[in-house]
Motif scaffolding. Structure first.
Motif, PDB file in Angstrom:
ATOM      1  N   LEU A 414      10.414 -12.551   2.028  1.00 27.48           N
ATOM      2  CA  LEU A 414       9.432 -11.503   2.261  1.00 27.48           C
ATOM      3  C   LEU A 414       9.720 -10.318   1.346  1.00 27.48           C
ATOM      4  CD1 LEU A 414       8.532 -13.165   4.706  1.00 27.48           C
ATOM      5  CD2 LEU A 414       8.281 -11.034   5.961  1.00 27.48           C
ATOM      6  N   THR A 415       8.812 -10.062   0.425  1.00 29.70           N
ATOM      7  CA  THR A 415       8.943  -8.948  -0.507  1.00 29.70           C
ATOM      8  C   THR A 415       8.317  -7.697   0.109  1.00 29.70           C
ATOM      9  OG1 THR A 415       6.830  -9.420  -1.575  1.00 29.70           O
ATOM     10  CG2 THR A 415       8.767 -10.567  -2.424  1.00 29.70           C
ATOM     11  N   THR A 416       8.332  -6.623  -0.668  1.00 29.71           N
ATOM     12  CA  THR A 416       7.710  -5.376  -0.207  1.00 29.71           C
ATOM     13  C   THR A 416       6.240  -5.590   0.109  1.00 29.71           C
ATOM     14  OG1 THR A 416       9.246  -4.115  -1.586  1.00 29.71           O
ATOM     15  CG2 THR A 416       7.280  -2.963  -0.812  1.00 29.71           C
ATOM     16  N   GLU A 417       5.553  -6.367  -0.726  1.00 31.34           N
ATOM     17  CA  GLU A 417       4.141  -6.638  -0.488  1.00 31.34           C
ATOM     18  C   GLU A 417       3.935  -7.417   0.809  1.00 31.34           C
ATOM     19  OE1 GLU A 417       5.644  -6.938  -3.296  1.00 31.34           O
ATOM     20  OE2 GLU A 417       4.545  -5.697  -4.733  1.00 31.34           O
ATOM     21  N   ASP A 418       4.860  -8.315   1.112  1.00 31.84           N
ATOM     22  CA  ASP A 418       4.742  -9.089   2.347  1.00 31.84           C
ATOM     23  C   ASP A 418       4.941  -8.218   3.584  1.00 31.84           C
ATOM     24  OD1 ASP A 418       4.250 -11.560   1.093  1.00 31.84           O
ATOM     25  OD2 ASP A 418       6.387 -11.823   0.715  1.00 31.84           O
ATOM     26  N   VAL A 419       5.807  -7.220   3.467  1.00 25.47           N
ATOM     27  CA  VAL A 419       5.978  -6.278   4.578  1.00 25.47           C
ATOM     28  C   VAL A 419       4.659  -5.569   4.859  1.00 25.47           C
ATOM     29  CG1 VAL A 419       7.126  -4.153   5.307  1.00 25.47           C
ATOM     30  CG2 VAL A 419       8.451  -5.973   4.217  1.00 25.47           C
ATOM     31  N   LEU A 420       3.958  -5.188   3.794  1.00 26.74           N
ATOM     32  CA  LEU A 420       2.642  -4.559   3.975  1.00 26.74           C
ATOM     33  C   LEU A 420       1.648  -5.543   4.592  1.00 26.74           C
ATOM     34  CD1 LEU A 420       2.394  -2.597   0.597  1.00 26.74           C
ATOM     35  CD2 LEU A 420       2.993  -1.691   2.855  1.00 26.74           C
ATOM     36  N   LYS A 421       1.786  -6.815   4.251  1.00 22.35           N
ATOM     37  CA  LYS A 421       0.922  -7.840   4.843  1.00 22.35           C
ATOM     38  C   LYS A 421       1.169  -7.967   6.346  1.00 22.35           C
ATOM     39  CE  LYS A 421       0.463 -10.697   0.670  1.00 22.35           C
ATOM     40  NZ  LYS A 421       0.781 -12.026   0.067  1.00 22.35           N
ATOM     41  N   CYS A 422       2.403  -7.747   6.759  1.00 21.84           N
ATOM     42  CA  CYS A 422       2.720  -7.801   8.190  1.00 21.84           C
ATOM     43  C   CYS A 422       1.936  -6.728   8.951  1.00 21.84           C
ATOM     44  CB  CYS A 422       4.219  -7.598   8.417  1.00 21.84           C
ATOM     45  SG  CYS A 422       5.237  -9.007   7.904  1.00 21.84           S
TER      46      CYS A 422
END
Length: 772
Positions: A414-422
Motif C-alpha cells: 500500500l503506497t501513499t496513493e493507496d492510503v488515499l484510496k482507503c
C-alpha cells in the motif's frame, strides 16, 4: 581518420605493457620499500608512497602480488604519516577483494586487524574514511566479520559515527533501479564519511549473533539505535516507493549500499536487547478496564464466561474517566473529528509485520527469512484489509480489485496513493481493518502483554476496525481465538450465535467453513457504545454492523479494537498433557541412549509415541482437551491464582483418568496404519513438540519420525503382542507417576521460552514504527 582510430588502441597497449613490467619487478619494489621504512620516514616518504601506490595497482593484475606486502601491513598501519596509513588501509581494502583466501589471511592476522581498527580514531577524516572502507571490504566474508567483531570493531565504528554524524537533514533516499522497495537505498548529501561509516556499521550489526548483540555496551547500543531511528524517520516520507532520488539526478548525493531493509534489520537487531520498549500494566488496571470494578469480576468471568459464553461489560462516562486503559492509544490517534485525517494518521508510514512461526525459539531465524523485506510498506491481506459485506449476498468484497486471495503471486504494497484510496473506500461503505496493533503502538503492546500473562498464553493480538455508517465489514464468521471487542469511538450492533458444536476450534486450524448456517441457532444481540467491552469465545459465529437508523445520538460510524487471546497448541490442555508425557518419558530415554537399538528400549520409545497418538485421538472428541490451560497465569494476585489453580488441578487429573481408561492399543494402531496408508503424518498434532525437543534429542539418534514409523511397522509385524504390553505399561506408569506440580513448573518454563522470542519480535517491530 584511420590514424586517429588506431592511435588510442596503441596507447592503451603501451600502458598495459608498462604495468606488466612494473609487476615483474615486485621483489625489487619490496626491497626498496623495506629499505625506505628502515631509514628516516621523513626523508623517504615520497619513495614509500610511490612503492605503496605501485603495490596497490599491482593487486588489480594478480593476487600473487599481495603476499610480499602482507607482513608489512601492521608497520604501515602504525605509521604516524597519514598518507602511509591511508595507503596501507587502501591496500587492505583492495587485497580483501582479490580472493577469499587472501581475505581470510588478512583477517587472521590479529595485529593487522587491530591496527586497522585503531585508524578509525584518527583525527584525519581521510584516514578514517580509508580505514572504514577497508573494514567494509574486509567484511565480505563471514570469517572476517567475526574477526572484526571479536576485536570490537563495531563498538569503535559506532562511537566514531556518533561523534562525526551531525546533519540529519543530509539523509535522503536514492534509487539506481526501478524504484521498487528493494532498490531504495539510504544516501547522504555531501557526507561520504558518514555514508561509509553507516554502511560498515549496518553490515557488522547484521552479522552479530544474539550473544554479540547482547555484549554491545548498553549506552552505546541505545545511542546508535536512537540515531538509526532518526535517520530512517528522516527518509520515511519517501519510504512508500515515492520521490526517491535517482543516483544521476543529484550529483552531491553520496550513495551507499544501505538498503531500506538493511537499515530496518539493524534497528530490529539492536532493539532485541534494548530497554523494554513497553512495560506490562498492573493486573488491577486491566481487570477494571475489561471486566469491571468489582473485586471478584475477573473470578466471576473465569467461572461463568471464559470459553463458555459471551460477556458484555457496559461502561459509564464515570468509568471511562477512571479506568480507560485505551486513553494513551486514543491520544496517539490525534482524533479531531475527521475520519479521513484519522485514516491518514493511522496508516501513513506503517511497515509490514511479517508473521513469525509460533514455535520459533530463535529470532535470528525469523530475520534471515524476511531480511530483504523488513521495513517494507504494509501488505494487503497480511496487514490490512478493506472489505464490506452486502446484506443481500452475505459475501465479503474487497475494495482493491487487484487482490485475489487464490492467485495473488506478488505482495500488494500500500503506497501513499493507496492510503488515499482507503479514504475513498470508507466513503463507499468499506471497513478498513488493520492488523497487528500490538507491534505498532507501545500502549497496545502493554495491554496485550498484560492480558497474555493473565491467561498464561504466549501472546495476544490486537486489530483495529473502522466501519462507516450503515455498513457491515466482515461477513458472519467464527474465530479460532477468543476476542475482547473494545469500542473506541461510535457504536456498533453485534449479533452472536450459539456455537455449532461442543469442540473449540484450534488456533491455526482450517476455518473455511466458519460461515456456518445460523438460521436455527440461538442468538444474542449487543449494542456497543464508546467504552463498552464484549467478550466472544472462540467458535461462536458473529457479525456486526453500524447504526441502521437507531436514533440514539451516536455518530453512526464505529472504531473498535479487538484483543485476541490466542490459545496456542502447547497451552491447550491436550498440549499440556503431551508436554507432560514428553518430560516424563525423558527419564526413561536418558538411561537407554547407548542401548537404543535393543528390542526392549525400542518398544518403550515407540510406545511413548503411540501414547501421544492416543491422546490426540481422545482430544478429537472430548471438549475438555481443547480448553486453555491457565497454570502459567502467574501474574494474577495470589488469592485469585490459588483459586484458579485448584480448578486446573481437578481438570488435569480428570484428563489423566480419561487417558488411563480410554486409550486403546488397537484403536491407536489402526489410526496410525490408516495415516501411513494415506501418506499422512500420524504425529502431525505434536509437530511443535518435535521442533521444541529436536535440539535436546539431537544426540540420541531418535529424532527422525521416519525412523519411528519404520520401527513401528517392524515391531508390529514381528512383536505386536510385546508392543501392546509395552504400550499398556507406559500408559499405566505415566498416569500413575505424573505430578501436577511438575506440570505447572514445566508449563511456566515453556511459556517463558515462547514469550522470549515474541517479546524480541515486538521490541523490533515497535522500533521500526517509532518516530515514523
Amino acid at each position: 581518420m584511420k590514424k586517429h582510430a588506431v592511435a588510442p588502441f596503441a596507447k592503451k597497449k603501451r600502458k598495459r605493457s608498462c604495468s606488466i613490467s612494473q609487476f615483474s619487478d615486485l621483489k625489487t619494489l619490496f626491497a626498496l620499500l623495506l629499505a625506505s621504512l628502515s631509514n628516516q620516514p621523513q626523508t623517504t616518504l615520497p619513495v614509500i608512497n610511490k612503492c605503496l601506490f605501485k603495490f596497490h595497482n599491482s593487486l588489480l593484475l594478480s593476487k600473487s602480488s599481495v603476499k610480499p606486502i602482507l607482513a608489512l601491513l601492521p608497520t604501515l598501519l602504525s605509521s604516524s604519516h597519514s598518507k602511509i596509513a591511508r595507503a596501507a588501509a587502501n591496500i587492505i581494502g583492495a587485497a580483501s577483494l582479490v580472493s577469499l583466501e587472501i581475505n581470510e589471511e588478512i583477517a587472521s592476522d590479529s595485529q593487522t586487524v587491530k591496527r586497522l581498527i585503531s585508524l578509525l580514531e584518527s583525527s584525519d577524516r581521510n584516514v578514517v574514511f580509508s580505514a572504514c572502507n577497508a573494514v567494509l571490504d574486509l567484511s565480505i566474508t563471514t570469517f572476517a566479520q567475526q574477526q572484526l567483531l571479536s576485536f570490537s570493531a563495531l563498538h569503535r565504528l559506532m562511537f566514531v559515527f556518533l561523534q562525526i554524524f551531525k546533519r540529519l537533514e543530509s539523509v535522503c533516499l536514492w534509487s539506481e533501479g526501478n524504484e521498487s522497495f528493494q532498490s531504495l537505498k539510504i544516501g547522504f548529501r555531501e557526507d561520504k564519511l558518514s555514508s561509509a561509516l553507516l554502511n560498515t556499521i549496518t553490515v557488522l550489526i547484521n552479522a552479530c549473533d544474539l550473544k554479540q548483540l547482547h555484549n554491545i555496551p548498553k549506552s552505546l547500543s541505545e545511542a546508535i539505535l536512537s540515531r538509526l531511528k532518526e535517520i530512517r524517520a528522516n527518509a520515511s516520507h519517501n519510504l512508500l516507493i515515492k520521490g526517491a532520488v535517482k543516483s544521476n539526478d543529484e550529483v552531491h548525493v553520496c550513495t551507499s549500499h544501505i538498503g531500506v531493509s538493511v537499515l530496518a534489520e539493524s534497528i530490529f537487531r539492536l532493539s532485541i536487547y534494548a530497554s523494554q520498549l513497553t512495560v506490562s500494566l498492573p493486573f488491577e488496571v486491566v481487570q477494571r478496564g475489561l471486566f469491571g470494578t468489582s473485586d471478584t469480576s475477573f473470578e466471576d468471568f473465569m467461572s461463568n464466561y471464559w470459553e463458555v459464553s459471551p460477556f458484555l461489560l457496559t461502561r459509564t462516562l464515570e468509568d471511562l474517566k477512571v479506568n480507560d486503559i485505551f486513553n494513551t492509544f486514543i491520544q496517539s490517534l490525534n482524533w479531531n473529528g475527521s475520519v479521513p485525517s484519522l485514516l491518514h494518521s493511522t496508516l501513513q508510514g506503517l511497515v509490514s509485520c511479517f508473521p513469525i512461526a509460533s514455535e520459533e525459539q530463535n529470532i535470528l531465524n525469523f530475520l534471515n527469512e524476511v531480511k530483504d523485506r523488513l521495513g517494507c510498506p504494509i501488505i494487503y491481506q497480511q496487514d490490512i484489509r478493506v472489505v464490506k459485506t452486502e446484506s443481500q449476498s452475505r459475501k465479503e468484497t474487497h475494495y482493491f480489485q487487484d487482490f485475489h486471495p487464490d492467485c495473488l503471486k506478488e505482495p500488494l504494497y500500500l503506497t501513499t496513493e493507496d492510503v488515499l484510496k482507503c479514504e475513498q473506500a470508507y466513503k463507499e461503505g468499506y471497513t478498513v481493518a488493520l492488523r497487528g496493533l500490538e507491534f505498532r503502538y507501545p500502549s497496545i503492546a502493554a495491554i496485550a502483554d498484560t492480558l497474555a500473562l493473565m491467561f498464561g498464553q504466549p501472546s495476544v493480538g490486537a486489530n483495529l476496525y473502522l466501519t462507516p455508517p450503515n455498513s457491515q465489514g466482515l461477513a458472519r464468521h467464527f474465530d479460532d481465538h477468543c476476542v475482547f471487542v473494545c469500542q473506541i469511538f461510535g457504536s456498533k450492533k453485534w449479533t452472536v450465535y450459539s456455537r455449532p458444536g461442543q469442540l473449540l476450534p484450534r488456533l491455526y486450524g482450517n476455518l473455511c467453513g466458519s460461515d456456518v448456517d445460523c438460521t436455527k441457532a440461538g442468538r444474542s444481540e449487543f449494542f456497543l457504545r464508546e467504552g463498552d467491552v464484549l467478550y466472544i469465545p472462540r467458535g461462536f459465529p458473529h457479525e456486526a454492523c453500524t447504526n441502521y437508523g437507531v436514533n440514539d445520538g451516536s455518530p453512526g460510524f464505529s472504531l473498535h479494537l479487538t484483543l485476541s487471546i490466542e490459545v496456542e497448541p502447547p497451552f491447550e490442555w491436550e498440549g499440556v498433557v503431551h508436554f507432560a508425557l514428553h518430560c516424563w518419558s525423558e527419564n526413561w530415554k536418558r538411561p537407554c541412549c547407548d542401548a537404543i537399538n535393543s528390542l526392549s528400549q525400542k518398544l518403550v520409545l515407540v510406545s511413548v509415541d503411540l501414547l501421544h497418538v492416543a491422546i490426540g485421538i481422545i482430544s478429537t472428541s472430548d471438549p475438555s482437551f481443547r480448553k486453555a490451560c491457565l497454570t502459567a497465569a502467574v501474574s494474577l494476585p495470589g488469592d485469585v491464582y490459588n483459586k484458579l489453580i485448584q480448578n486446573q488441578r481437578k481438570t488435569f487429573f480428570d484428563l489423566i483418568d480419561k487417558i488411563r481408561n480410554e486409550c486403546k492399543f488397537s484403536e491407536v494402531l489402526s489410526n496410525v496404519e490408516v495415516a501411513i496408508q494415506k501418506n499422512k503424518d500420524p504425529f502431525e498434532q505434536i509437530r511443535w513438540l518435535w521442533v521444541l525437543s529436536m535440539k535436546n534429542e539431537a544426540n540420541n539418534g531418535y529424532t527422525d519420525k521416519s525412523f519411528i514409523i519404520e520401527d513401528l511397522c517392524s515391531l508390529c509385524a514381528k512383536h505386536k503382542d510385546k508392543l501392546e504390553s509395552a504400550f499398556l505399561k507406559v500408559k499405566s506408569r505415566f498416569c500413575s507417576e505424573v505430578v501436577f506440580d511438575d506440570i505447572v513448573t514445566s508449563n511456566m518454563i515453556l511459556l517463558q521460552k515462547y514469550k522470549k522470542t515474541r517479546r524480541q519480535y515486538i521490541n523490533g517491530m515497535l522500533s521500526l514504527h517509532d518516530k515514523l
